[in-house]
Enzyme design. Sequence first.
Site, PDB file in Angstrom:
ATOM      1  N   ASP A 184      14.877  65.797  58.304  1.00 47.22           N
ATOM      2  CA  ASP A 184      15.255  65.515  56.904  1.00 47.22           C
ATOM      3  C   ASP A 184      14.025  65.212  56.042  1.00 47.22           C
ATOM      4  OD1 ASP A 184      16.334  64.431  54.570  1.00 47.22           O
ATOM      5  OD2 ASP A 184      17.274  62.706  55.564  1.00 47.22           O
ATOM      6  N   HIS A 197      17.931  57.918  53.087  1.00 45.22           N
ATOM      7  CA  HIS A 197      17.003  58.852  53.723  1.00 45.22           C
ATOM      8  C   HIS A 197      15.689  58.165  54.127  1.00 45.22           C
ATOM      9  CE1 HIS A 197      19.445  62.378  52.670  1.00 45.22           C
ATOM     10  NE2 HIS A 197      19.728  61.697  51.574  1.00 45.22           N
TER      11      HIS A 197
END
Lengths: 555, 555
Positions: A195, A368
């Site tokens: 990610d 994130h």
Amino acid sequence: MAKNKKKLKVIPLGGIQEIGKNITVFEYGEDIIVVDCGMTFPDDEMLGIDLVIPDVSYLIKNREKIRGIVLTHGHEDHIGALPYVLKEINVPVYGTKLTLGLLKNKLEEHELLSSVKLETVKHGDTVELGVFRVEFIRSNHSIADTSALAIYTPVGIVVHTGDFKIDYTPIEGEPMDLARLAELGRKGVLLLMSDSTNVEHEGYTMSERTVGSTFDEIFMKATGRILVATFASNVHRIQQIINAAVKFNRKVAMCGRSMINVCNVAMELGYMNVPEGVLVDIDNIGKYNPEHLVIITTGTQGEPMSALSRIAASEHKKVEIIPGDLVIISASSIPGNERLISRVINELFKKGADVIYEALADIHVSGHACKEELKLIQKLVQPKFFMPVHGEYRHLKQHGNLARQLGKSPDEIFIMENGKVLELTADSAKINGSVTAGNVLVDGLGIGDVGNIVLRDRKHLSQDGLIVVVITFASETGSVIAGPDIISRGFVYVRESEDLMDEMKEVAKAALQKCEEKKKNDWASKKSVIKETLRDFIYEKTKRKPMILPIIMEV
Amino acid sequence: MAKNKKKLKVIPLGGIQEIGKNITVFEYGEDIIVVDCGMTFPDDEMLGIDLVIPDVSYLIKNREKIRGIVLTHGHEDHIGALPYVLKEINVPVYGTKLTLGLLKNKLEEHELLSSVKLETVKHGDTVELGVFRVEFIRSNHSIADTSALAIYTPVGIVVHTGDFKIDYTPIEGEPMDLARLAELGRKGVLLLMSDSTNVEHEGYTMSERTVGSTFDEIFMKATGRILVATFASNVHRIQQIINAAVKFNRKVAMCGRSMINVCNVAMELGYMNVPEGVLVDIDNIGKYNPEHLVIITTGTQGEPMSALSRIAASEHKKVEIIPGDLVIISASSIPGNERLISRVINELFKKGADVIYEALADIHVSGHACKEELKLIQKLVQPKFFMPVHGEYRHLKQHGNLARQLGKSPDEIFIMENGKVLELTADSAKINGSVTAGNVLVDGLGIGDVGNIVLRDRKHLSQDGLIVVVITFASETGSVIAGPDIISRGFVYVRESEDLMDEMKEVAKAALQKCEEKKKNDWASKKSVIKETLRDFIYEKTKRKPMILPIIMEV
């Protein structure tokens, strides 16, 4: 012998060089698995479009090879395209309990629930899908029940982080299973897909728990009603709001369709813990004193139809701002939404509410991983090859740079494009060819029927509007028997521009005259001469370029 | 006697509850002065609009009272509407040298330069305008030669900060004249109007000089060409880029029309100091090695037609990205522009450039005061009354809250609306009535000819496009002799939707039939029945709502 020649193909069909619409194909010989199947929102050029899903022609063409779809978590950008894609390729879908719970809601809306096979897994479980084995690894993110994946293939292990952060003090359950990732790293990992969303941010993402402390401080001081807007899917955030409400003796009402849907699923499945008597119906909020009430609502992005926007605009049926209300917008703005959010904040202030948003307090953390977490994952997993995923080009590029800083050489790092095929053997990787990939636009009931020409026309119409020129000819004589009439929309305010309209008629007549003189009497010539002449005239007069639509009738 | 009854009226015609379009009217008896006259950019709903200027009907109506327009600085949101407004009210304009230098450029473009009287002032100067006296006070901002104003009126002194920050180490000249503001404060100030832009930010805004240090560090390490994008009007920023270029032995080329214009003005007037031989023409950049070149360009906001966007898209005639280029975007994003900027950054990375932007380094500082500076100004000026200006409602509200924290009572703080009139005597202030104020939309050559109906139509057309239904009737018999024909734009891709088009024709025919049966044979009825029937049919079929335009011809 033949088997040795087969290669693993990793093909992202979405999520590369864009935020959202995540979907990746893993193919080996006669077997395919798909990881995630998300949607994204239209960009500014896609006027009138409701949502965007990936072009899955490649999957449709290879329908019989697909062994299943594996989901990392239940966010829209990972599951939102499934109702559309499952209509084309009906294969089993694997995911954790909450992920499938949210998917069920969607499938029900699309009347697909009964026809799709959903297989619930737990973290630590492994499922066999053709030659592939997929292990679900515990992870942290801004939605509960998130998984990273270890995909065992004939040429080696692929680790896909999905969306993740490392939260050492999560609201529920355990931190990401770093030990398992380290174990895989020691075994040997062929490819890490990781990610990239927050790669531009130094350090670590704060724990979700820190938001809870801020809520406690704010709730302690609040004297009126509290409204908290957050993402409906952020179950842990909602849990923390409920915890603060309980602590400070407030009832909680849910507002907004998706908020109510998601919370119902989360409570049913045991992902949310609400003490008896705390939840009250939004219809009954009038029964409680302001200081005893919290309303949790959707609308953090200022979406015009969301509950918070309607509340701010005094257009909500059940909730009205009263002076002294405290509104907390517990989210950050998704790029492109800043102005809409700002409008809502201004409206709330005007109605007498106090508003706390990200610029003013620590009421949101990202889901994130930041730079240091990304480094940790790379070092634990120690992959042979590295593919940054989930990000615009700049994020992928910088994630690649990070890998280089950690010792990877450029030929071990793959910045992909959607549709590009990464071919892997046990000791090699290279980009080899591509398959169809792209955007399918959903507009109302239409899926893919709006393309570039339609969008170009919408854009044109939006900028300077439209001029329709209608003329009726007698088919026998070829002479004009009605018109030219001029109708305009979105061009100028007609009542104040009658002269201009009259002039346009004259210009159109003159254009027809010119056609006759030049013996260009076919419809196409007439149309194109009228169009060009009017276009030049209008630009000269107004410096605008409306769409000009000549219509010729023959009787 | 009569004079004592007169009150000072302070009337903002723009800049209140919005960012941009700053303009304020000061009126006392038979005298009016105007402070600033700015433009703003259209919001997302104003499709196709080029720019927005204030509605100055009130000034036009009171034309003969106006003694002059006073400018605080040369930014577009303070001078950009002047070319339009000066056509209506031709009065002298007062401002500092750079401010008027930039204005001259604009007036020249509008062929107004010869007809407008421009009066250059220096900081410390005072000008008499009817009953008013206006003193220009040295200030700091992201453009050189910025002034705060002390406006001496018969009822007391008004201090207007204009846009400002307090920079103790400015690039050129001196810090804001805090001593003068303190002196005025001791004398007694009736009203303070103060910039609210950065009220949400704690602490102090960093000095412009800090950006120079960052440039030095970056330039020191750079091995290829350097491109720096910044606001053309930020003369001090450009000076610092030039300083860094000189220090590291690089030539400088300017790129972008406004960059070249502003730099020419700034150099002519002595606001920029460029050593001989440093500037090179953009046409000659090929003659220099990459490590000896800096290109300064416009385009920090990702504006599609700007130099940087065209460079990123490989559409610029004179500059092409070469791998190894370093691009510095020395600005922050104005809300609403995030996606455009992101697109440019991605393109630059793809072309092989390295890109440094605000998320990654300290390459920009704001031109507006943060909370602590705002407090300082309030405490120095010690006004009786306080009016926060230059900000959306949320900024004004929070700036008002700041004043309350500093001891002002709510009735001494005025959160205004554009057009509202604040009436002041020597010891009182109240909002009393309002005058016309609002947005005038500029679209091409049209000023104010695009209103709500036109915008609503553009919005409608942009969402689902257009369906035109044309029918020709015989005027004698009333029967249809051609059509209904259906033409669509921006609706669906027609070639793949022929069935739908055919069905629409049938629906239109049936609608006409219905009209006949019900004896509704006038055009208006026919049109409205066709429109409604088609609208329902199309929504049922597609869940879309295109604009439907029935056109009836009679022959």
